[in-house]
Write a protein that holds these residues in place. Structure first.
Motif, PDB file in Angstrom:
ATOM      1  N   TYR A   1     -35.120  22.031  96.617  1.00 34.33           N
ATOM      2  CA  TYR A   1     -34.750  21.119  95.411  1.00 34.33           C
ATOM      3  C   TYR A   1     -34.727  22.078  94.113  1.00 34.33           C
ATOM      4  O   TYR A   1     -33.535  22.127  93.151  1.00 34.33           O
ATOM      5  N   LYS A   2     -35.515  22.800  93.847  1.00 33.53           N
ATOM      6  CA  LYS A   2     -35.861  23.688  92.527  1.00 33.53           C
ATOM      7  C   LYS A   2     -34.723  24.735  92.609  1.00 33.53           C
ATOM      8  O   LYS A   2     -34.097  25.245  91.526  1.00 33.53           O
ATOM      9  N   GLN A   3     -34.543  25.388  93.489  1.00 30.21           N
ATOM     10  CA  GLN A   3     -33.500  26.501  93.932  1.00 30.21           C
ATOM     11  C   GLN A   3     -32.269  26.151  93.323  1.00 30.21           C
ATOM     12  O   GLN A   3     -31.579  26.730  92.832  1.00 30.21           O
ATOM     13  N   ILE A   4     -31.583  24.863  94.117  1.00 37.39           N
ATOM     14  CA  ILE A   4     -30.352  24.606  93.914  1.00 37.39           C
ATOM     15  C   ILE A   4     -30.126  23.972  92.378  1.00 37.39           C
ATOM     16  O   ILE A   4     -29.102  24.013  91.713  1.00 37.39           O
ATOM     17  N   GLU A   5     -31.108  23.455  91.817  1.00 39.67           N
ATOM     18  CA  GLU A   5     -30.934  22.707  90.644  1.00 39.67           C
ATOM     19  C   GLU A   5     -31.028  23.965  89.498  1.00 39.67           C
ATOM     20  O   GLU A   5     -30.210  23.753  88.610  1.00 39.67           O
ATOM     21  N   GLU A   6     -31.966  25.037  89.679  1.00 44.29           N
ATOM     22  CA  GLU A   6     -31.804  25.943  88.733  1.00 44.29           C
ATOM     23  C   GLU A   6     -30.430  26.761  88.894  1.00 44.29           C
ATOM     24  O   GLU A   6     -30.087  27.486  87.931  1.00 44.29           O
ATOM     25  N   PHE A   7     -29.837  26.854  90.142  1.00 50.76           N
ATOM     26  CA  PHE A   7     -28.686  27.598  90.348  1.00 50.76           C
ATOM     27  C   PHE A   7     -27.487  26.802  89.435  1.00 50.76           C
ATOM     28  O   PHE A   7     -26.792  27.457  88.639  1.00 50.76           O
ATOM     29  N   CYS A   8     -27.573  25.436  89.746  1.00 54.42           N
ATOM     30  CA  CYS A   8     -26.592  24.628  88.747  1.00 54.42           C
ATOM     31  C   CYS A   8     -26.811  24.837  87.103  1.00 54.42           C
ATOM     32  O   CYS A   8     -26.071  24.580  86.389  1.00 54.42           O
ATOM     33  N   LYS A   9     -28.129  24.954  86.800  1.00 59.42           N
ATOM     34  CA  LYS A   9     -28.259  25.230  85.242  1.00 59.42           C
ATOM     35  C   LYS A   9     -27.671  26.286  84.864  1.00 59.42           C
ATOM     36  O   LYS A   9     -27.156  26.414  83.596  1.00 59.42           O
ATOM     37  N   LEU A  10     -27.329  27.455  85.663  1.00 58.61           N
ATOM     38  CA  LEU A  10     -26.546  28.611  85.383  1.00 58.61           C
ATOM     39  C   LEU A  10     -24.910  28.239  85.352  1.00 58.61           C
ATOM     40  O   LEU A  10     -24.169  28.965  84.822  1.00 58.61           O
TER      41      LEU A  10
END
Length: 429
Positions: free
Chosen positions: A183-192
Motif C-alpha cells: 500500500y505504501k509503495q503505490i501510494e507514495e508513487f502516486c504522490k509523485l
C-alpha cells in the motif's frame, strides 16, 4: 471570473479567484501540509527554478515557511521566519509579515501549476494554454500531520473499492497488516505522479482536450495501474488506462477486478511483453513499477520510442551492471568499490540509475532521480521521473557520459536500446 471545479461537481465561480484560494491555503500555517509549484505559464518568462516545494517547519521554537527550489542539478532550501508556533494545537493561525511577502513573491512567478495539500483538502491549480485558471478542490477527511519531523498524508483512501478488491484493504476499509508495505509503495508513487502530471499539462506537453492516455508497463497484478486510474479520475481527468504484461493468469485476475469495479470501458489489459507491446494511440504517461533488471530499460526505451511526455519508473534489481563490474578492472583509485560483493552490488545500483538518467537526458528528457518511499517498505525505492523537453544534449553532457562508461568499462542496456539505434514506436497511427 475563473472557474473552480470540485470533484464530482460542475464548475463554480471563485469570489477571490483561484490564485486567491491557493494563497489562503499557503498562509494557513496550521493547515498546510505541502505545496508544489511547477511548469510555466505560456507567454510568461519561465521562473528561475523548475519546481518549488513549500511547507511549514518549527525551528528553535519558531515557525518558519520552508521553501525548497529545484534547478537542473540540486535543491536550494531557505526558511522564512514567522509567528511563534502554538504547540498546544490551539490554532496557529494565518501567517503574516515576511511569510506573507514570500508567498506573494512565489505566487507572482509564472508557474503553470500549483498542487497544494492541506489537512482538509487537496487543491490543484493549473493554467490552460489560453491562460485560463482551472482549480480542482478535493475534500479530504483523512488525518494528516503538519509537524516538521514527518509529514503524513494519504492520497489513496484505504477504503477505496479497488484496494478492497485487490485484497490490500479488508472489508472495513482498513489496510491489512501484511499489505502495508505494498500500500505504501503505490501510494507514495502516486504522490509523485499527480504533481508531475500537473506540471506536464501546465507546460503544454500534454493536451487537455482529449482523454488522458496512461500506460503501465509490466503491470503484474495491477496495483499501480488501478491506483493511478483511481487517483487521476478522482482529480477530474478523463483517463484511458492500459496495463501491459505477459502473464495470462494475472491478466484474467485483473480483468475480473476491473469488471467488478465497473471500469472496463476505460481500463484494459494487453497480453504482451514490454518490447512487443503495440498501442492504438501514443501515451501521455508511461509508468513502470519494479520491472526487474533490464525490463526497466525496456520500459524506458518504449516510452522514448512513443515520445511520451511524462515517464515515471521505479527500477528493481540491477543485475546487468553488477555482472559487468565483476569482470572489469576498476579505474584507479576505486578498486575498493568493487572488491566486496555487497558494496559492488550497491554501487551497481547507483551507477545503473545514474547512467539511465544520463541516457534519457541525451534523448531529450529532463530527469530527476528521487526517493519515492522509505527503505523500510522496499529497498528498491528510487524513482526516475522524466519529462520530455526535446532539448538537444550538450557536448559536456555527452562527454561526461562517455567518460563514465569508458572508465568503468560498462555497456548499459538502455544505451544499447536508445543511443545505437532509435527504438520502434509501436503505435498504430
Amino acid at each position: 471570473m475563473q472557474p473552480v471545479v470540485r470533484s464530482g461537481e460542475p464548475a463554480l465561480s471563485a469570489e477571490a479567484g483561484a490564485l486567491g484560494v491557493v494563497r489562503a491555503a499557503l498562509l494557513e500555517q496550521s493547515g498546510l501540509v505541502r505545496a508544489v509549484a511547477s511548469g510555466r505559464r505560456r507567454r510568461f518568462d519561465p521562473p528561475a527554478y523548475q519546481r518549488v516545494e513549500v511547507r511549514y517547519v518549527d525551528l528553535k521554537g519558531q515557525r518558519h515557511l520552508q521553501i525548497t527550489e529545484f534547478d537542473e542539478r540540486q535543491a536550494h532550501t531557505r526558511n522564512v521566519a514567522g509567528a511563534q508556533p502554538d504547540f498546544a494545537g490551539a490554532g496557529a493561525g494565518v501567517a503574516g509579515g515576511e511569510i506573507e511577502k514570500a508567498v506573494d513573491e512565489l505566487l507572482g512567478l509564472a508557474y503553470g501549476s500549483w498542487h497544494v495539500e492541506t489537512t482538509s483538502e487537496t487543491l490543484r491549480l493549473r493554467y490552460t494554454k489560453k491562460g485560463k485558471e482551472l482549480l480542482h478542490r478535493q475534500e479530504d477527511s483523512r488525518e494528516q500531520e503538519t509537524g516538521h519531523d514527518r509529514v503524513k498524508q494519504r492520497v489513496l483512501d484505504p477504503a477505496a473499492p479497488f484496494l478492497i478488491e485487490l485484497g490490500i484493504s479488508d472489508h472495513l476499509g482498513r489496510v491489512k497488516p501484511s499489505r502495508q508495505a505494498k500500500y505504501k509503495q503505490i501510494e507514495e508513487f502516486c504522490k509523485l505522479l499527480a504533481p508531475a502530471l500537473d506540471e506536464a499539462i501546465a507546460a503544454g506537453r500534454i493536451a487537455t482536450d482529449r482523454p488522458l492516455q496512461v500506460v503501465d508497463l509490466g503491470c503484474g497484478n495491477a496495483y499501480l495501474t488501478l491506483a493511478a486510474y483511481h487517483l487521476l479520475s478522482a482529480a477530474g481527468h478523463d483517463v484511458r488506462m492500459t496495463g501491459i504484461d505477459h502473464n495470462p493468469a494475472a491478466r484474467k485476475r485483473n480483468a475480473r477486478v476491473v469488471e467488478a469495479l465497473g471500469w472496463q470501458d476505460h481500463l484494459r489489459f494487453v497480453d504482451a511483453t514490454i518490447q512487443a507491446a503495440e498501442l492504438d494511440v501514443r501515451p501521455d504517461v508511461v509508468l513502470a513499477l519494479h520491472a526487474c533488471d533490464t525490463a526497466t530499460d525496456d520500459a524506458l526505451a518504449r516510452a522514448v520510442g512513443w515520445e511520451a511526455p511524462l515517464v515515471l519508473a521505479a527500477p528493481c534489481c540491477h543485475h546487468d551492471i553488477q555482472k559487468q563490474l565483476k569482470s572489469v578492472t576498476p579505474p584507479a583509485p576505486y578498486a575498493l568499490m568493487t572488491r566486496y560483493g555487497i558494496v559492488r552490488e550497491r554501487f551497481a545500483d547507483v551507477l545503473t540509475d545514474s547512467l539511465r538518467a544520463a541516457v534519457l537526458r541525451q534523448v531529450g528528457y529532463r530527469v530527476e532521480v528521487v526517493q519515492f518511499v522509505d527503505s523500510q517498505h522496499t529497498p528498491r525505492n528510487l524513482l526516475l521521473r522524466a519529462a520530455r523537453t526535446g532539448t538537444k544534449p550538450t557536448a559536456e553532457l555527452q562527454a561526461e557520459y562517455d567518460a563514465l562508461v569508458t572508465e568503468w568499462q560498462v555497456n548499459p542496456r538502455l544505451a544499447q536500446l536508445l543511443l545505437l539505434e532509435p527504438p520502434p514506436a509501436g503505435v498504430g497511427l
